[in-house]
Design an enzyme around this catalytic site. Structure first.
Site, mmCIF file in Angstrom:
data_model
loop_
_atom_site.group_PDB
_atom_site.id
_atom_site.type_symbol
_atom_site.label_atom_id
_atom_site.label_comp_id
_atom_site.label_asym_id
_atom_site.label_seq_id
_atom_site.Cartn_x
_atom_site.Cartn_y
_atom_site.Cartn_z
ATOM 1 N N ARG A 122 0.825 -1.213 0.000
ATOM 2 C CA ARG A 122 0.000 0.000 0.000
ATOM 3 C C ARG A 122 0.858 1.261 0.000
ATOM 4 O O ARG A 122 0.350 2.357 -0.245
ATOM 5 C CB ARG A 122 -0.945 -0.008 1.201
ATOM 6 C CG ARG A 122 -0.251 -0.006 2.545
ATOM 7 C CD ARG A 122 -1.280 -0.069 3.680
ATOM 8 N NE ARG A 122 -0.653 -0.119 4.998
ATOM 9 C CZ ARG A 122 -0.262 -1.222 5.600
ATOM 10 N NH1 ARG A 122 -0.427 -2.379 4.970
ATOM 11 N NH2 ARG A 122 0.280 -1.198 6.805
ATOM 12 N N TYR A 123 2.156 1.113 0.303
ATOM 13 C CA TYR A 123 3.042 2.272 0.342
ATOM 14 C C TYR A 123 3.877 2.430 -0.923
ATOM 15 O O TYR A 123 4.278 3.541 -1.260
ATOM 16 C CB TYR A 123 3.986 2.172 1.549
ATOM 17 C CG TYR A 123 3.270 2.146 2.876
ATOM 18 C CD1 TYR A 123 2.437 3.196 3.268
ATOM 19 C CD2 TYR A 123 3.424 1.065 3.737
ATOM 20 C CE1 TYR A 123 1.786 3.165 4.486
ATOM 21 C CE2 TYR A 123 2.775 1.023 4.959
ATOM 22 C CZ TYR A 123 1.950 2.076 5.330
ATOM 23 O OH TYR A 123 1.299 2.050 6.535
ATOM 24 N N THR A 124 4.175 1.349 -1.578
ATOM 25 C CA THR A 124 5.059 1.420 -2.749
ATOM 26 C C THR A 124 4.257 1.621 -4.027
ATOM 27 O O THR A 124 3.067 1.315 -4.091
ATOM 28 C CB THR A 124 5.904 0.144 -2.877
ATOM 29 O OG1 THR A 124 5.038 -0.975 -3.066
ATOM 30 C CG2 THR A 124 6.762 -0.068 -1.644
#
Length: 906
Positions: A122-124
């Site tokens: 979800r961050y990359t």
């Protein structure tokens, strides 16, 4: 459970069911999970990720998208497995330390060489890498087959139409049921060059491919040791490749050095490597390290290893190689799916499979483009006819009740096509011509006419239609040529490969270190210069050369070892700890040993008896030790020359002594009243100089002696000796081609001037007063050797080797030195260089080193000068040379002592 339920059950043998089910599971893992396809080099999960990103428009030229969205698309459409498996695969494709050409362009934390996990999906963010487009290019042109996805709602490609051999470029690894694959990455440019060579010659040998594919090219760089593992992998599909990290040596001041590791082997965890080094230091398996830290950053790897003072850096580095993964192996198993079945392939087979696949892709693409071109040409022909008969076309359309009626009327009419027959033939469209040679519109053409804009009725548009038809005709002809000529198809294949190479190829990162690198205990031994001392009592030791002080000629020396009067030094030489040595005994036996196996001692130490080191028999002792070149390749052109005290000599091949068992072997047969004086390696174009204790010398060519194969022979007479005289040394000299007259004339030139000429200084031929040419003088000066003679009372001199005339063996020789009661008998004769140092040892154990540049050069028939001041009853017993060494710290500290050393001239 009712009886009806039981009636639907089918009884099976559990053993058979286990076999079938396990085989189905195994094949599913092999084909659908763990093993890559030889054509595009991808496993199903990687192929699905790339295709899903391509379909979703997540291209290299578009903005990044959340990795979670990509994983969701892949899982929902094509890969019904856990999201972590998909994300892990995506992460690996984005790591530039895992793939030689990353296929995913990632933004964010995608892990590190320290084994750190990537950030949550979800961050990359991710998108296709530019090179990934070369894997899916032309996929929309029916180049590869498509299969239904797991639920039949979508279609996915069975393989990607890869434009470069991705299996070799990025490698692959996986464990299936009963088999595994482990293919290393390679350099794109080299692999494409190999493909081009194969295209040019399908019968090319694998060894010829190895000329361009040097070996794997790992994204982490490092080195590959040796080529045997590479050859095995490329020839058989299996092999073991030794990888070694790259290290540099830096001077960090205060006489300290540091090892800087800048590259580590492929797939090695850097953090674990640093921890392992620290563990080995703590366990004292690696010694000499004072500090260790990881200074790596975004610019690259940097592991800083500070060493203690006076540590041999090569030894520490070899210890790190031996104890950690800084040196490790890559087991190559070139297993991939070919025609749906797993197969271990060699390099040529992998390249052949890729080239064959690309032929199919280009053929399918050409067929697709040909059909598209023909369809387009067919429509343009209809439009051209309509424009030529526009009035009639308009009339039919206006008279029709609806579009369908107009279409049917257009199709029912025959149209005069004489004016466009050349265009019809040009595009090879026979569907329009009827039996009368006129044209009838097809349904597709009629529909296109009805949809035609009014602007097409202009003269410019009519010309454009004809131009488009001609261009299409050219394309159709080219497509037909490709389909009809494999040569042309292969040309296109090569052109496309070369374009990929020009756009994406990068220089090789991994270097190949040629030669074999089987590391043994010797690699962990410090390479250090040692003084080897042998005594008459059979004691031997090695002492670091740095332990001795350099003194000027005439100095009193320092105590080298403490011995009883009956135990004196008989031999001293300097060598490396890795120097191989041959030990010759009084009974003619020879033994072999490396120098580092000798006992380490100090200058005052006595050493150890050789009987405790070598398997000597009763009443056997070592009389001579012969150091040899470390590189055994240098032994091929060398002979061994034996010399005995009674003047016998024997020439043998050095290779006869290459393999010596631990219990030794016979070297030479000796008479009871004779002893072995010296054994030296020599070449056929060299000369032998025998010298006696009474000051005589005899020079003769090596080639005048035949090689004696029998190791039990006592040889032939080398020199005729006077009563009570004996040979005390044997010297190997360069062969000379000048005449005796020329040598005598040359020797009239002052020795100082000869040395200047040898150093390259200019000279005036007339001032020299000799009849020789300038070229002759220069040649003789460059080839001149000097013979050092030392007596037991400390006298010595240097004389030109040109003064020793060449005679036949067996003679009485000439005067080498004018000896008398003052000088004493000769104890050593040897060739020397200007920058050599002389080491003398007395029967009392006193040792001195002096520079030979201070020893006077005189004629043969002289008594020399005092080299060593002796006490009453003291005699020189051993003479040895020390080649010039680099100045150490100890030498620097002794600079003042050297300047104050006493000089004595006589």
């Amino acid at each position: 459970m009712t009886d009806q339920n039981f009636s639907n059950l089918v009884p099976v043998n559990i053993e058979d069911e286990m076999k079938v089910s396990y085989l189905d599971y195994a094949m599913s893992v092999i084909v659908s999970r763990a093993i890559p396809d030889v054509r595009d080099g991808l496993k199903p999960v990687h192929r699905r990720i790339i295709y899903s990103m391509y379909e979703a428009g997540n291209h290299a030229s578009k903005p990044y998208r959340k990795s979670a969205r990509i994983v969701g698309d892949v899982m929902g459409k094509y890969h019904p497995h856990g999201d972590s498996a998909i994300y892990d695969s995506l992460v690996r494709m984005a790591q530039d330390f895992s793939l030689r050409l990353p296929l995913v362009d990632g933004q964010g934390n995608f892990g590190s060489m320290d084994g750190d996990a990537a950030a949550a999906m979800r961050y990359t963010e991710s998108r296709m890498a530019k090179v990934s487009h070369k894997l899916v290019e032309d996929i929309d042109k029916e180049t590869v087959s498509f299969n239904p996805n797991y639920d039949g709602s979508e279609e996915e490609p069975s393989v990607l139409p890869a434009m470069f051999p991705n299996l070799l470029v990025n490698g692959s690894g996986g464990i299936a049921v009963g088999m595994a694959t482990n293919i290393p990455p390679h350099n794109l440019g080299e692999v494409i060059d190999a493909c081009c060579l194969y295209i040019d010659n399908n019968d090319i040998e694998i060894l010829d491919l190895l000329e361009v594919v040097k070996g794997p090219d790992f994204p982490t760089g490092s080195m590959i040791l040796g080529i045997s593992g590479i050859r095995s992998a490329y020839l058989t599909g299996r092999g073991s490749i030794i990888m070694r990290g790259r290290a540099e040596i830096e001077n960090i001041g205060n006489s300290r050095q540091a090892i800087i590791i800048t590259e580590i082997p492929y797939m090695v965890n850097k953090a674990r490597l640093v921890e392992k080094i620290a563990e080995m230091v703590k366990e004292k398996r690696i010694e000499g390290i004072s500090d260790l830290r990881d200074e790596s950053n975004k610019n690259g790897v940097r592991i800083f290893i500070e060493l203690k003072k006076d540590v041999v850096v090569e030894v520490v580095l070899n210890q790190i190689y031996a104890c950690t993964q800084l040196q490790t192996s890559f087991g190559v198993i070139m297993l991939a799916l070919k025609d749906g079945l797993p197969k271990v392939m060699n390099l040529k087979e992998v390249i052949a499979a890729f080239v064959s696949f690309r032929e199919v892709v280009i053929t399918n693409r050409t067929i697709y483009l040909l059909n598209k071109a023909r369809d387009r040409a067919h429509i343009l022909l209809g439009l051209t006819i309509a424009v030529s008969n526009i009035d009639e076309i308009i009339r039919i359309i206006k008279a029709s009740n609806n579009p369908n009626a107009a279409k049917q009327e257009l199709m029912a009419r025959s149209w005069d096509a004489l004016n466009i027959l050349p265009l019809v033939k040009l595009v090879d469209d026979k569907a329009m011509l009827n039996e009368q040679g006129k044209c009838s519109f097809t349904e597709v053409q009629a529909k296109a006419i009805l949809e035609m804009r009014l602007q097409r009725l202009t003269a410019m548009e009519k010309n454009k239609l004809e131009e488009d038809l001609k261009n299409l005709a050219t394309e159709i002809t080219e497509y037909l040529n490709i389909l009809g000529s494999r040569t042309r198809l292969l040309e296109i294949l090569k052109e496309e490969l070369i374009k990929v190479k020009e756009e994406f190829a990068t220089p090789r990162l991994t270097s190949i270190e040629f030669g074999e690198f089987d590391q043994d205990i010797e690699d962990l031994i410090q390479r250090e210069e040692m003084v080897v001392t042998v005594t008459l009592g059979g004691y031997i030791k090695r002492v670091p050369l740095s332990s001795y002080r350099a003194q000027k000629r005439g100095g009193k020396g320092r105590s080298g070892l403490s011995m009883r009067d009956e135990d004196i030094t008989t031999q001293v030489f300097v060598g490396s700890t890795h120097t191989p040595m041959l030990f010759f005994s009084n009974i003619g036996q020879v033994y072999s040993l490396k120098l580092y196996k000798l006992p380490l001692s100090n200058p005052q130490g006595k050493g150890r008896p050789m009987v405790n080191i070598l398997p000597l028999k009763e009443n056997e002792h070592i009389t001579n030790i012969m150091p040899l070149p470390e590189n055994q390749d240098e032994w091929d052109n060398l002979n061994i020359m034996f010399a005995t005290a009674k003047g016998n000599i024997r020439r043998s091949d050095l290779l006869d002594f290459k393999k010596i068992q631990s219990n030794g072997k016979i070297a030479i047969r000796l008479d009871e009243d004779d002893k072995l004086i010296d054994v030296k390696p020599c070449k056929e174009d060299e000369h032998i100089l025998l010298a006696t204790k009474a000051g005589k010398a005899l020079r003769f060519p090596v080639e005048s002696l035949r090689v004696i194969k029998s190791r039990t022979s006592d040889g032939v007479r080398g020199m005729k000796l006077a009563k009570e005289d004996s040979v005390i040394s044997m010297t190997v000299l360069k062969g000379i081609s000048s005449t005796k007259e020329d040598r005598d004339a040359y020797l009239t030139v002052p020795w100082e001037k000869r040395l200047e000429i040898a150093k390259g200084e200019e000279f005036n031929l007339e001032e020299l007063g000799v009849t020789l040419t300038a070229d002759s003088i220069l040649e003789m000066a460059n080839s001149e050797e000097f013979i050092l003679t030392v007596t037991e009372n400390g006298f010595g001199k240097r004389s030109s080797a040109y003064g020793y005339r060449i005679t036949d063996r067996g003679g009485s020789g000439i005067i080498n030195m004018d000896i008398n009661d003052k000088t004493g008998l000769v104890v050593g004769v040897m060739p020397v260089k200007m920058d050599d140092e002389l080491m003398l040892i007395t029967n009392s154990g006193k040792l001195i080193r002096c520079k030979l540049e201070s020893v006077r050069i005189t004629g043969r028939n002289t008594s020399g000068v005092i080299l060593f001041k002796l006490d009453d009853g003291e005699k020189v017993v051993s003479v040895s040379l020390i080649a010039e060494t680099s100045e150490s710290e100890e030498d620097s500290e002794l600079e003042e002592d050297l300047e104050q050393a006493e000089e004595v001239y006589t």
